[in-house]
Design a protein around this motif. Structure first.
Motif, mmCIF file in Angstrom:
data_model
loop_
_atom_site.group_PDB
_atom_site.id
_atom_site.type_symbol
_atom_site.label_atom_id
_atom_site.label_comp_id
_atom_site.label_asym_id
_atom_site.label_seq_id
_atom_site.Cartn_x
_atom_site.Cartn_y
_atom_site.Cartn_z
ATOM 1 N N LEU A 51 -0.715 -32.151 -3.379
ATOM 2 C CA LEU A 51 -1.902 -31.760 -4.152
ATOM 3 C C LEU A 51 -2.953 -31.150 -3.224
ATOM 4 C CD1 LEU A 51 -2.342 -34.705 -6.683
ATOM 5 C CD2 LEU A 51 -1.346 -32.453 -7.077
ATOM 6 N N GLY A 52 -2.910 -31.543 -1.947
ATOM 7 C CA GLY A 52 -3.825 -30.980 -0.974
ATOM 8 C C GLY A 52 -3.531 -29.527 -0.647
ATOM 9 N N GLU A 53 -2.352 -29.066 -1.042
ATOM 10 C CA GLU A 53 -2.008 -27.657 -0.820
ATOM 11 C C GLU A 53 -2.807 -26.729 -1.729
ATOM 12 O OE1 GLU A 53 2.151 -27.117 -1.453
ATOM 13 O OE2 GLU A 53 2.756 -28.509 0.121
ATOM 14 N N ILE A 54 -3.349 -27.313 -2.806
ATOM 15 C CA ILE A 54 -4.127 -26.489 -3.727
ATOM 16 C C ILE A 54 -5.459 -26.130 -3.098
ATOM 17 C CG2 ILE A 54 -5.185 -26.367 -6.013
ATOM 18 C CD1 ILE A 54 -3.212 -28.478 -6.933
ATOM 19 N N ALA A 55 -5.686 -24.857 -2.935
ATOM 20 C CA ALA A 55 -6.977 -24.431 -2.411
ATOM 21 C C ALA A 55 -8.020 -24.646 -3.492
ATOM 22 C CB ALA A 55 -6.919 -22.959 -2.012
ATOM 23 N N PRO A 56 -9.099 -25.367 -3.180
ATOM 24 C CA PRO A 56 -10.129 -25.608 -4.187
ATOM 25 C C PRO A 56 -10.658 -24.287 -4.736
ATOM 26 C CG PRO A 56 -10.648 -26.731 -2.109
ATOM 27 C CD PRO A 56 -9.434 -25.920 -1.867
ATOM 28 N N VAL A 57 -10.722 -24.205 -6.052
ATOM 29 C CA VAL A 57 -11.289 -23.009 -6.672
ATOM 30 C C VAL A 57 -12.800 -23.057 -6.471
ATOM 31 C CG1 VAL A 57 -11.613 -21.746 -8.814
ATOM 32 C CG2 VAL A 57 -9.467 -22.962 -8.396
ATOM 33 N N PRO A 58 -13.372 -22.103 -5.737
ATOM 34 C CA PRO A 58 -14.810 -22.147 -5.491
ATOM 35 C C PRO A 58 -15.566 -21.859 -6.778
ATOM 36 C CG PRO A 58 -13.882 -20.080 -4.676
ATOM 37 C CD PRO A 58 -12.742 -20.896 -5.185
ATOM 38 N N PRO A 59 -16.609 -22.624 -7.089
ATOM 39 C CA PRO A 59 -17.390 -22.408 -8.311
ATOM 40 C C PRO A 59 -18.315 -21.196 -8.150
ATOM 41 C CG PRO A 59 -18.276 -24.268 -7.093
ATOM 42 C CD PRO A 59 -17.088 -23.790 -6.339
ATOM 43 N N THR A 60 -17.699 -20.029 -8.024
ATOM 44 C CA THR A 60 -18.481 -18.798 -7.791
ATOM 45 C C THR A 60 -19.115 -18.298 -9.078
ATOM 46 O OG1 THR A 60 -16.553 -17.400 -8.195
ATOM 47 C CG2 THR A 60 -16.943 -18.104 -5.927
ATOM 48 N N ARG A 61 -19.106 -17.011 -9.257
ATOM 49 C CA ARG A 61 -19.705 -16.298 -10.402
ATOM 50 C C ARG A 61 -20.297 -17.252 -11.442
ATOM 51 N NH1 ARG A 61 -13.872 -14.233 -11.197
ATOM 52 N NH2 ARG A 61 -13.891 -16.484 -11.074
ATOM 53 N N ALA A 62 -21.548 -17.529 -11.263
ATOM 54 C CA ALA A 62 -22.231 -18.595 -11.997
ATOM 55 C C ALA A 62 -21.820 -18.684 -13.461
ATOM 56 C CB ALA A 62 -23.748 -18.400 -11.906
#
Lengths: 202, 202
Positions: A51-62
DNA sequence: ACCTGAACACCGTTCAAGT
DNA sequence: ACCTGAACACCGTTCAAGT
């Protein structure tokens, strides 16, 4: 742990025996028990590691909660499919309290809350999304783990060869039941769920 | 088969060993192999047998496809939860070609077609519904199989005890993540999906 | 104090030997 | 012809004995 995951990936769950893992590491089985308490714990830790292989989806584009959830769901599915034999462990919530599982859950919950759902809606939405991804991925992983071949031709033949008297719809849909597009099907169901959540927000 | 299912229901998958099954039947292991080719086939046949416990939803009140699907999904979930240890087998589609599995699939497909979905929509809808039910039920069955106790108090404590700095949403939602209502959650997701299908029909 | 060979109590499956 | 005890090749886990 890396050796254990390699064994499971290459030959399924039953390939990971304590004897095999020990000999792969050039030691005896008793030595393994000085580092880990049981085979089951090895599997649980292996799941959290992948599960750590999943790159966290950055909470970008507000405010693009929908894009974040789509990206996260797709990443979870792809990561689990890279380790199909470990996917069934995702069913036991006991296996889902490792650091990576907790971090992933936190990201989904906070995305849903920022989207504007109230507390109950957030938990309901989180669960429905997880359950959907788990259901899709388990089925895909099960087929994948078998021998790697879905063999659409033989599946179509099987369906087409059934009795049209008792199973008319199945026979009529034989071609579509055999020639599947997992990616499109996954997106279809996810869209249905996200449309529903979006309507709840309005 | 009845003895095999009883063993799995009472003690999980690992309770069904060929030796135990044989002694329960007052015979030796070799004798079992005169009737069934392997332990795996026993499990696959057991799953199809329990699917036979589902009473077919009669296609009554003309055109109430939504009610039929709801009843069928709920019956599938309840039947699988009555045999939680067998639920994981539902992942392998190889296990799903027995007579009862085929009959159930036929009923769902024909209900969706009668509702007015075209061929592709029918198969997509069938898959998304199955995957959702499987995902929900696997997770529930996994928790149920452990020792039968979900123990909401300890789960709440676990969530509440996490670091609110790194996992703020999880900690804030601790009570709701622990005190769950499986029945309501299941209905929530199913409603989302059925609403989506209904909108496709308009 | 740390490590591990060998044993214990199991498996699924097969087959030679019995009836 | 039909049945099956006993064996084969494995398991996860433990512990007494070694260093």
């Amino acid at each position: 742990m890396r050796t254990a995951i390699d064994l499971v990936d290459s030959g399924g769950l039953e390939e990971l025996s304590m004897r095999r893992l020990a000999s792969e590491l050039g030691t005896g089985t008793a030595t393994l028990y000085r580092h880990l308490p049981s085979r089951e714990v090895i599997l649980v830790e292996a799941l959290d590691l992948i599960l750590g292989e999943i790159a966290p989806v950055p909470p970008t584009r507000a405010g693009d909660w929908r894009g974040e959830i789509e990206a996260g769901a797709s990443a979870l599915r792809k990561t689990l499919l890279r380790h199909p034999a470990l996917t069934p462990l995702f069913a036991s919530s006991r296996a889902l309290n490792g650091p990576h599982a907790l971090a992933g859950r936190e990201r989904i919950l906070s995305t849903l809350q920022r989207a504007g759902l109230d507390e109950r809606q957030t938990v309901d939405a989180y669960l429905v999304l997880i359950h959907y991804v788990v259901g899709v991925t388990f089925t895909e992983a099960g087929d994948l783990a078998r021998t790697g071949d879905p063999a659409p031709a033989s599946v179509r033949q099987f369906y087409a060869g059934l009795d049209p008297g008792t199973l008319p719809a199945t026979v009529a849909l034989a071609a579509r039941l055999a020639d599947r597009d997992a990616e499109r099907e996954f997106a279809f169901g996810l869209r249905l769920l996200l449309d529903g959540l979006e309507r709840m927000l309005r």
